[in-house]
Scaffold this active site. Structure first.
Site, PDB file in Angstrom:
ATOM      1  N   VAL A 170      19.893  36.776  43.447  1.00  0.00           N
ATOM      2  CA  VAL A 170      20.650  36.717  44.708  1.00  0.00           C
ATOM      3  C   VAL A 170      20.215  37.777  45.726  1.00  0.00           C
ATOM      4  O   VAL A 170      20.634  37.719  46.879  1.00  0.00           O
ATOM      5  CB  VAL A 170      22.181  36.787  44.483  1.00  0.00           C
ATOM      6  CG1 VAL A 170      22.676  35.587  43.708  1.00  0.00           C
ATOM      7  CG2 VAL A 170      22.601  38.104  43.834  1.00  0.00           C
ATOM      8  N   PHE A 191      37.998  40.815  31.737  1.00  0.00           N
ATOM      9  CA  PHE A 191      37.825  39.508  31.098  1.00  0.00           C
ATOM     10  C   PHE A 191      36.858  39.590  29.933  1.00  0.00           C
ATOM     11  O   PHE A 191      35.899  40.375  29.959  1.00  0.00           O
ATOM     12  CB  PHE A 191      37.329  38.473  32.130  1.00  0.00           C
ATOM     13  CG  PHE A 191      38.469  37.825  32.870  1.00  0.00           C
ATOM     14  CD1 PHE A 191      39.194  38.542  33.802  1.00  0.00           C
ATOM     15  CD2 PHE A 191      38.831  36.514  32.604  1.00  0.00           C
ATOM     16  CE1 PHE A 191      40.277  37.964  34.464  1.00  0.00           C
ATOM     17  CE2 PHE A 191      39.902  35.933  33.259  1.00  0.00           C
ATOM     18  CZ  PHE A 191      40.625  36.654  34.190  1.00  0.00           C
ATOM     19  N   TYR A 202      29.947  50.357  42.215  1.00  0.00           N
ATOM     20  CA  TYR A 202      30.594  49.081  41.881  1.00  0.00           C
ATOM     21  C   TYR A 202      31.804  48.856  42.797  1.00  0.00           C
ATOM     22  O   TYR A 202      31.974  47.776  43.378  1.00  0.00           O
ATOM     23  CB  TYR A 202      31.002  49.094  40.412  1.00  0.00           C
ATOM     24  CG  TYR A 202      31.510  47.772  39.896  1.00  0.00           C
ATOM     25  CD1 TYR A 202      30.666  46.677  39.769  1.00  0.00           C
ATOM     26  CD2 TYR A 202      32.840  47.613  39.508  1.00  0.00           C
ATOM     27  CE1 TYR A 202      31.130  45.461  39.271  1.00  0.00           C
ATOM     28  CE2 TYR A 202      33.305  46.407  39.006  1.00  0.00           C
ATOM     29  CZ  TYR A 202      32.448  45.334  38.891  1.00  0.00           C
ATOM     30  OH  TYR A 202      32.915  44.132  38.405  1.00  0.00           O
ATOM     31  N   THR A 251      34.050  38.539  28.595  1.00  0.00           N
ATOM     32  CA  THR A 251      32.771  37.861  28.873  1.00  0.00           C
ATOM     33  C   THR A 251      31.660  38.616  28.145  1.00  0.00           C
ATOM     34  O   THR A 251      31.894  39.708  27.621  1.00  0.00           O
ATOM     35  CB  THR A 251      32.463  37.895  30.389  1.00  0.00           C
ATOM     36  OG1 THR A 251      32.243  39.262  30.760  1.00  0.00           O
ATOM     37  CG2 THR A 251      33.595  37.308  31.213  1.00  0.00           C
TER      38      THR A 251
HETATM   39  N1  NAD Z   1      34.181  40.495  32.970  1.00  0.00           N
HETATM   40  C1  NAD Z   1      35.008  41.254  33.658  1.00  0.00           C
HETATM   41  O1  NAD Z   1      35.876  41.913  33.098  1.00  0.00           O
HETATM   42  C2  NAD Z   1      34.915  41.329  35.170  1.00  0.00           C
HETATM   43  C3  NAD Z   1      35.934  42.003  35.847  1.00  0.00           C
HETATM   44  C4  NAD Z   1      35.885  42.087  37.225  1.00  0.00           C
HETATM   45  C5  NAD Z   1      34.852  41.508  37.919  1.00  0.00           C
HETATM   46  N2  NAD Z   1      33.879  40.859  37.248  1.00  0.00           N
HETATM   47  C6  NAD Z   1      32.799  40.275  38.032  1.00  0.00           C
HETATM   48  O2  NAD Z   1      32.656  38.924  37.704  1.00  0.00           O
HETATM   49  C7  NAD Z   1      31.308  38.518  37.899  1.00  0.00           C
HETATM   50  C8  NAD Z   1      30.815  37.825  36.642  1.00  0.00           C
HETATM   51  O3  NAD Z   1      30.846  38.755  35.579  1.00  0.00           O
HETATM   52  P1  NAD Z   1      30.818  38.336  34.041  1.00  0.00           P
HETATM   53  O4  NAD Z   1      31.804  39.200  33.350  1.00  0.00           O
HETATM   54  O5  NAD Z   1      30.907  36.864  33.933  1.00  0.00           O
HETATM   55  O6  NAD Z   1      29.384  38.920  33.637  1.00  0.00           O
HETATM   56  P2  NAD Z   1      28.159  38.272  32.862  1.00  0.00           P
HETATM   57  O7  NAD Z   1      27.207  39.382  32.687  1.00  0.00           O
HETATM   58  O8  NAD Z   1      28.639  37.495  31.683  1.00  0.00           O
HETATM   59  O9  NAD Z   1      27.573  37.213  33.923  1.00  0.00           O
HETATM   60  C9  NAD Z   1      26.943  37.616  35.112  1.00  0.00           C
HETATM   61  C10 NAD Z   1      25.782  36.691  35.368  1.00  0.00           C
HETATM   62  O10 NAD Z   1      25.188  37.096  36.612  1.00  0.00           O
HETATM   63  C11 NAD Z   1      23.797  37.026  36.470  1.00  0.00           C
HETATM   64  N3  NAD Z   1      23.162  37.934  37.422  1.00  0.00           N
HETATM   65  C12 NAD Z   1      23.154  39.292  37.417  1.00  0.00           C
HETATM   66  N4  NAD Z   1      22.449  39.759  38.441  1.00  0.00           N
HETATM   67  C13 NAD Z   1      21.984  38.674  39.124  1.00  0.00           C
HETATM   68  C14 NAD Z   1      21.178  38.501  40.282  1.00  0.00           C
HETATM   69  N5  NAD Z   1      20.672  39.551  40.934  1.00  0.00           N
HETATM   70  N6  NAD Z   1      20.926  37.246  40.700  1.00  0.00           N
HETATM   71  C15 NAD Z   1      21.412  36.174  40.028  1.00  0.00           C
HETATM   72  N7  NAD Z   1      22.164  36.266  38.925  1.00  0.00           N
HETATM   73  C16 NAD Z   1      22.452  37.505  38.475  1.00  0.00           C
HETATM   74  C17 NAD Z   1      23.521  37.414  35.024  1.00  0.00           C
HETATM   75  O11 NAD Z   1      22.241  36.928  34.594  1.00  0.00           O
HETATM   76  C18 NAD Z   1      24.684  36.755  34.297  1.00  0.00           C
HETATM   77  O12 NAD Z   1      24.337  35.451  33.853  1.00  0.00           O
HETATM   78  C19 NAD Z   1      30.533  39.793  38.268  1.00  0.00           C
HETATM   79  O13 NAD Z   1      30.409  39.851  39.669  1.00  0.00           O
HETATM   80  C20 NAD Z   1      31.438  40.901  37.777  1.00  0.00           C
HETATM   81  O14 NAD Z   1      31.263  42.080  38.525  1.00  0.00           O
HETATM   82  C21 NAD Z   1      33.872  40.756  35.883  1.00  0.00           C
END
Ligand code: NAD
Length: 255
Positions: free
Chosen positions: A60, A194, A161, A196
């Site tokens: 991205v 979450f 972050y 994940t």
């Molecule tokens: N899991 C949590 O607790 C949580 C909490 C708050 C926010 N978030 C946010 O939710 C979103 C998803 O997180 P998740 O927990 O599913 O994490 P995850 O690591 O399971 O999934 C994130 C995905 O984004 C992809 N990615 C990373 N950098 C990228 C880039 N430059 N271009 C394209 N793809 C890219 C990764 O390959 C991965 O498949 C993130 O933005 C994270 O900050 C997650």
């Protein structure tokens, strides 16, 4: 907007929150473009859905990749109705460490992926959505961003972050206002913690302890609960410019 018959582009769609959203959208009759850096995982995941999903290798932070992802939606499925910006990375670095100031390049990288990558995708996707025929409610598209509770209660080491996610929160209203004349709604989800792959790196004891900090329910969020909110946002035509915390009432402590 009805999910059935719509075309969604989900960044970060190969894993975690993005993947759960792809799964639920397709269950409800959408087609999905899965845009992610992780080619191996993304291709394998997309294959589960046959003709209903396609994977595109996309960083991205690269505008050409983002343009190609949007073009794939149009070439393969004929249009783009929904964008979910779930690609993102975490960070952990105090502003000054024991040996000196933190690395500025690291800060820039987190902002580049989580904030600028999100905006780039929004502007490109919204342009494509603006060409859609409006539905009976006047809608041409729906955009969902992913911030974090760290936008509000950032912890020690989370400056980059929190800055990136705070930026996503801050731009939600002005972009929703920009796109109102085009019938495109923009909302942001701020998840708590979450379960994940990001979190599954932690030992079980640490995950249990995080779950204990959630007032109710006392556990980590389940990715389908995030996907469920994405569906509700798409389906509810009056929901616009909102930032919704999805967090079991957690308020993060300094560490
Ligand atoms: N899991 C949590 O607790 C949580 C909490 C708050 C926010 N978030 C946010 O939710 C979103 C998803 O997180 P998740 O927990 O599913 O994490 P995850 O690591 O399971 O999934 C994130 C995905 O984004 C992809 N990615 C990373 N950098 C990228 C880039 N430059 N271009 C394209 N793809 C890219 C990764 O390959 C991965 O498949 C993130 O933005 C994270 O900050 C997650």
């Amino acid at each position: 907007m009805d999910i059935a018959g719509s075309v969604a582009l989900v960044t970060g769609g190969a894993s975690g929150l993005g993947a759960a959203t792809v799964e639920m959208f397709i269950e409800k009759g959408a087609k999905c473009v899965i845009a992610d850096l992780n080619e191996e995982k993304g291709k394998e995941f997309a294959a589960k859905f046959g003709d209903n999903a396609v994977f595109v290798n996309c960083n991205v932070t690269n505008t050409e990749d983002n343009e190609a992802a949007v073009k794939t939606a149009v070439d393969k499925f004929g249009k783009l109705d929904i964008l979910v910006n779930a690609a993102g990375i975490g960070s952990a670095s105090r502003t000054i460490g024991k040996d000196g100031p933190t690395n500025l390049d690291w800060f820039k990288m987190v902002v580049d992926i989580n904030l600028i990558g999100t905006f780039d995708m929004i502007r490109l996707a919204a342009w494509e959505m603006s060409k859609n025929e409006p539905n009976e409610k006047g809608e041409r598209g729906v955009i969902i961003n992913v911030a974090s509770v760290a936008a509000f209660d950032g912890q020690i080491g989370q400056a980059s972050y929190s800055a990136s996610k705070g930026g996503v929160v801050g731009m939600t209203l002005p972009i929703a206002r920009d796109l109102s004349r085009n019938g495109i709604r923009v909302n942001t989800i701020a998840p708590g913690i979450f379960d994940t792959p990001m979190m599954q790196l932690l030992p079980q004891a640490a995950r249990d302890s995080l779950g204990e900090q959630v007032p109710f329910p006392k556990r980590l969020g389940d990715p389908p609960e995030f996907a469920h909110l994405c569906c509700a946002i798409v389906e509810n035509a009056y929901l616009n410019a909102q930032v919704i915390r999805l967090d079991g009432a957690i308020r993060m402590q300094p560490k």
